[in-house]
Design a protein around this motif. Structure first.
Motif, PDB file in Angstrom:
ATOM      1  N   GLN A  85       0.811  -1.225   0.000  1.00  0.00           N
ATOM      2  CA  GLN A  85       0.000   0.000   0.000  1.00  0.00           C
ATOM      3  C   GLN A  85       0.845   1.276   0.000  1.00  0.00           C
ATOM      4  OE1 GLN A  85      -2.750  -0.489   3.216  1.00  0.00           O
ATOM      5  NE2 GLN A  85      -4.214  -1.528   1.895  1.00  0.00           N
ATOM      6  N   ASN A  86       1.515   1.567   1.071  1.00  0.00           N
ATOM      7  CA  ASN A  86       2.295   2.799   1.176  1.00  0.00           C
ATOM      8  C   ASN A  86       3.767   2.532   1.407  1.00  0.00           C
ATOM      9  OD1 ASN A  86       0.241   4.669   0.735  1.00  0.00           O
ATOM     10  ND2 ASN A  86      -0.454   4.508   2.855  1.00  0.00           N
ATOM     11  N   CYS A  87       4.245   1.394   0.949  1.00  0.00           N
ATOM     12  CA  CYS A  87       5.672   1.116   1.085  1.00  0.00           C
ATOM     13  C   CYS A  87       6.150   0.242  -0.071  1.00  0.00           C
ATOM     14  CB  CYS A  87       6.003   0.481   2.436  1.00  0.00           C
ATOM     15  SG  CYS A  87       5.422  -1.190   2.644  1.00  0.00           S
ATOM     16  N   VAL A  88       7.451   0.296  -0.276  1.00  0.00           N
ATOM     17  CA  VAL A  88       8.109  -0.506  -1.303  1.00  0.00           C
ATOM     18  C   VAL A  88       9.312  -1.172  -0.649  1.00  0.00           C
ATOM     19  CG1 VAL A  88       9.340  -0.460  -3.501  1.00  0.00           C
ATOM     20  CG2 VAL A  88       7.412   1.064  -3.146  1.00  0.00           C
ATOM     21  N   VAL A  89       9.473  -2.474  -0.879  1.00  0.00           N
ATOM     22  CA  VAL A  89      10.625  -3.222  -0.382  1.00  0.00           C
ATOM     23  C   VAL A  89      11.513  -3.526  -1.585  1.00  0.00           C
ATOM     24  CG1 VAL A  89      11.417  -5.303   0.789  1.00  0.00           C
ATOM     25  CG2 VAL A  89       9.251  -4.231   1.472  1.00  0.00           C
ATOM     26  N   ILE A  90      12.746  -3.048  -1.537  1.00  0.00           N
ATOM     27  CA  ILE A  90      13.689  -3.250  -2.628  1.00  0.00           C
ATOM     28  C   ILE A  90      14.836  -4.115  -2.127  1.00  0.00           C
ATOM     29  CG2 ILE A  90      15.279  -2.123  -4.233  1.00  0.00           C
ATOM     30  CD1 ILE A  90      13.470   0.368  -3.964  1.00  0.00           C
ATOM     31  N   THR A  91      15.118  -5.190  -2.853  1.00  0.00           N
ATOM     32  CA  THR A  91      16.247  -6.053  -2.520  1.00  0.00           C
ATOM     33  C   THR A  91      17.179  -6.090  -3.713  1.00  0.00           C
ATOM     34  OG1 THR A  91      15.038  -8.003  -3.252  1.00  0.00           O
ATOM     35  CG2 THR A  91      14.939  -7.498  -0.911  1.00  0.00           C
ATOM     36  N   TYR A  92      18.473  -6.184  -3.437  1.00  0.00           N
ATOM     37  CA  TYR A  92      19.454  -6.232  -4.517  1.00  0.00           C
ATOM     38  C   TYR A  92      20.783  -6.763  -4.000  1.00  0.00           C
ATOM     39  CZ  TYR A  92      20.751  -1.726  -2.434  1.00  0.00           C
ATOM     40  OH  TYR A  92      21.108  -0.738  -1.556  1.00  0.00           O
ATOM     41  N   THR A  93      21.609  -7.213  -4.918  1.00  0.00           N
ATOM     42  CA  THR A  93      22.991  -7.574  -4.602  1.00  0.00           C
ATOM     43  C   THR A  93      23.887  -6.526  -5.245  1.00  0.00           C
ATOM     44  OG1 THR A  93      23.108  -9.028  -6.523  1.00  0.00           O
ATOM     45  CG2 THR A  93      22.511 -10.050  -4.443  1.00  0.00           C
ATOM     46  N   PHE A  94      25.088  -6.364  -4.712  1.00  0.00           N
ATOM     47  CA  PHE A  94      25.978  -5.319  -5.210  1.00  0.00           C
ATOM     48  C   PHE A  94      27.429  -5.758  -5.137  1.00  0.00           C
ATOM     49  CE2 PHE A  94      25.403  -4.571  -0.718  1.00  0.00           C
ATOM     50  CZ  PHE A  94      26.677  -4.318  -0.267  1.00  0.00           C
ATOM     51  N   ILE A  95      28.266  -5.041  -5.861  1.00  0.00           N
ATOM     52  CA  ILE A  95      29.716  -5.218  -5.818  1.00  0.00           C
ATOM     53  C   ILE A  95      30.317  -3.891  -5.391  1.00  0.00           C
ATOM     54  CG2 ILE A  95      31.802  -5.650  -7.159  1.00  0.00           C
ATOM     55  CD1 ILE A  95      30.115  -7.370  -9.036  1.00  0.00           C
ATOM     56  N   LEU A  96      31.188  -3.938  -4.415  1.00  0.00           N
ATOM     57  CA  LEU A  96      31.868  -2.756  -3.903  1.00  0.00           C
ATOM     58  C   LEU A  96      33.359  -2.936  -4.149  1.00  0.00           C
ATOM     59  CD1 LEU A  96      31.745  -0.122  -2.209  1.00  0.00           C
ATOM     60  CD2 LEU A  96      31.917  -1.554  -0.181  1.00  0.00           C
ATOM     61  N   LYS A  97      33.934  -2.068  -4.975  1.00  0.00           N
ATOM     62  CA  LYS A  97      35.362  -2.147  -5.297  1.00  0.00           C
ATOM     63  C   LYS A  97      36.018  -0.809  -4.998  1.00  0.00           C
ATOM     64  CE  LYS A  97      34.861  -5.444  -9.064  1.00  0.00           C
ATOM     65  NZ  LYS A  97      35.199  -5.756 -10.457  1.00  0.00           N
ATOM     66  N   GLY A  98      37.286  -0.868  -4.608  1.00  0.00           N
ATOM     67  CA  GLY A  98      38.017   0.364  -4.345  1.00  0.00           C
ATOM     68  C   GLY A  98      39.416   0.061  -3.847  1.00  0.00           C
ATOM     69  N   LYS A  99      40.035   1.091  -3.262  1.00  0.00           N
ATOM     70  CA  LYS A  99      41.373   0.954  -2.684  1.00  0.00           C
ATOM     71  C   LYS A  99      41.372   1.574  -1.294  1.00  0.00           C
ATOM     72  CE  LYS A  99      44.447   0.900  -6.654  1.00  0.00           C
ATOM     73  NZ  LYS A  99      45.617   1.532  -7.274  1.00  0.00           N
ATOM     74  N   GLN A 100      42.096   0.938  -0.417  1.00  0.00           N
ATOM     75  CA  GLN A 100      42.309   1.483   0.919  1.00  0.00           C
ATOM     76  C   GLN A 100      43.768   1.267   1.244  1.00  0.00           C
ATOM     77  OE1 GLN A 100      39.958  -0.217   4.066  1.00  0.00           O
ATOM     78  NE2 GLN A 100      40.284   1.564   5.350  1.00  0.00           N
ATOM     79  N   ALA A 101      44.472   2.329   1.573  1.00  0.00           N
ATOM     80  CA  ALA A 101      45.910   2.271   1.839  1.00  0.00           C
ATOM     81  C   ALA A 101      46.639   1.622   0.657  1.00  0.00           C
ATOM     82  CB  ALA A 101      46.199   1.548   3.150  1.00  0.00           C
TER      83      ALA A 101
END
Length: 72
Positions: free
Chosen positions: A24-40
């Motif tokens: 009714q007044n809400c939406v449930v969103i599910t997903y998978t993701f990839i997080l890439k980057g550099k640290q130090a």
């Protein structure tokens, strides 16, 4: 609302398996993701799953709940 998925307050990187369930007044969103980057100067690469629950308040959508888990 879909433009909110990749916003600065969400996980950067590609999103996969996006699924939205509308109630009714809400939406449930599910997903998978990839997080890439550099640290130090060391690269990192994580995958994860997330769920966001958006609720309608008047004429606006607000993030009511979020859960994120990392696979590795």
């Amino acid at each position: 609302m879909e433009d909110q998925l990749g916003s600065a307050d969400g996980p950067p990187g590609p999103l996969y398996s996006k699924k939205a369930q509308t109630y009714q007044n809400c939406v449930v969103i599910t997903y998978t993701f990839i997080l890439k980057g550099k640290q130090a100067d060391k690269p990192f690469d994580f995958t994860g799953k997330a769920t966001r629950v958006w609720a309608r308040k008047g004429s606006r959508w607000v993030l009511a709940h979020e859960h994120v888990s990392f696979n590795n």
